[in-house]
Motif scaffolding. Sequence first.
Motif, PDB file in Angstrom:
ATOM      1  N   VAL A  24       0.885  -1.161   0.000  1.00 40.23           N
ATOM      2  CA  VAL A  24       0.000   0.000   0.000  1.00 40.23           C
ATOM      3  C   VAL A  24       0.921   1.208   0.000  1.00 40.23           C
ATOM      4  O   VAL A  24       1.539   1.542   1.003  1.00 40.23           O
ATOM      5  CB  VAL A  24      -0.927   0.026   1.237  1.00 40.23           C
ATOM      6  N   LEU A  25       1.034   1.831  -1.171  1.00 39.68           N
ATOM      7  CA  LEU A  25       1.973   2.938  -1.317  1.00 39.68           C
ATOM      8  C   LEU A  25       1.243   4.260  -1.519  1.00 39.68           C
ATOM      9  O   LEU A  25       0.183   4.291  -2.157  1.00 39.68           O
ATOM     10  CB  LEU A  25       2.900   2.672  -2.524  1.00 39.68           C
ATOM     11  N   PRO A  26       1.821   5.340  -0.968  1.00 44.11           N
ATOM     12  CA  PRO A  26       1.192   6.645  -1.188  1.00 44.11           C
ATOM     13  C   PRO A  26       1.372   7.081  -2.640  1.00 44.11           C
ATOM     14  O   PRO A  26       2.351   6.708  -3.291  1.00 44.11           O
ATOM     15  CB  PRO A  26       1.964   7.558  -0.230  1.00 44.11           C
ATOM     16  N   PRO A  27       0.422   7.866  -3.130  1.00 41.45           N
ATOM     17  CA  PRO A  27       0.581   8.367  -4.507  1.00 41.45           C
ATOM     18  C   PRO A  27       1.773   9.334  -4.582  1.00 41.45           C
ATOM     19  O   PRO A  27       2.093  10.003  -3.614  1.00 41.45           O
ATOM     20  CB  PRO A  27      -0.736   9.092  -4.776  1.00 41.45           C
ATOM     21  N   VAL A  28       2.393   9.362  -5.727  1.00 35.81           N
ATOM     22  CA  VAL A  28       3.494  10.294  -5.977  1.00 35.81           C
ATOM     23  C   VAL A  28       2.899  11.473  -6.723  1.00 35.81           C
ATOM     24  O   VAL A  28       2.234  11.303  -7.745  1.00 35.81           O
ATOM     25  CB  VAL A  28       4.622   9.628  -6.795  1.00 35.81           C
ATOM     26  N   GLU A  29       3.142  12.660  -6.192  1.00 37.15           N
ATOM     27  CA  GLU A  29       2.590  13.861  -6.837  1.00 37.15           C
ATOM     28  C   GLU A  29       3.464  14.336  -7.964  1.00 37.15           C
ATOM     29  O   GLU A  29       4.620  14.195  -8.013  1.00 37.15           O
ATOM     30  CB  GLU A  29       2.437  14.979  -5.798  1.00 37.15           C
TER      31      GLU A  29
END
Length: 145
Positions: free
Chosen positions: A140-145
């Motif tokens: 579960v990875l955070p989105p990359v902006e």
Amino acid sequence: MAQVQGRVATVRPVDEAEASGKVAEIFADIKRTKGLERVPNFWRVLATHPDQLEMVWSRLKALMHPEAVGRDSPLDARTREIIALAVSAANGCSYCINSHTAALRKLGVDDRTLGEILAIVSLFCTTNVLADAYQVQPDVLPPVE
């Protein structure tokens, strides 16, 4: 190991009345910024190495008291203190646990809220240890902006 009666640290803390130069200036800034009547032991111990006192105080002031340095923080004072307490509890630093709990009390945190904060700290100390011990790969990875 038993604590030696009256001993504050492994070095003799700088007495406020004996502080001079840079140390006296930083001591005054600590009291002014934090609204304290006396300089806490932590800062008096760091004052035995004035350059370190200056570096740590400058960093802490900028992050924990951003308004004092003209910086706008996206985190309010209560959130910053909750983070500080959580990390201090996870690291087992009784000095910092007491210091940041006192700061949270000044900000109006009651027993119920403190209990909730510490329950979350405890939960994530447990889940972190389990995830690390099992070497669970992040999925579960955070989105990359």
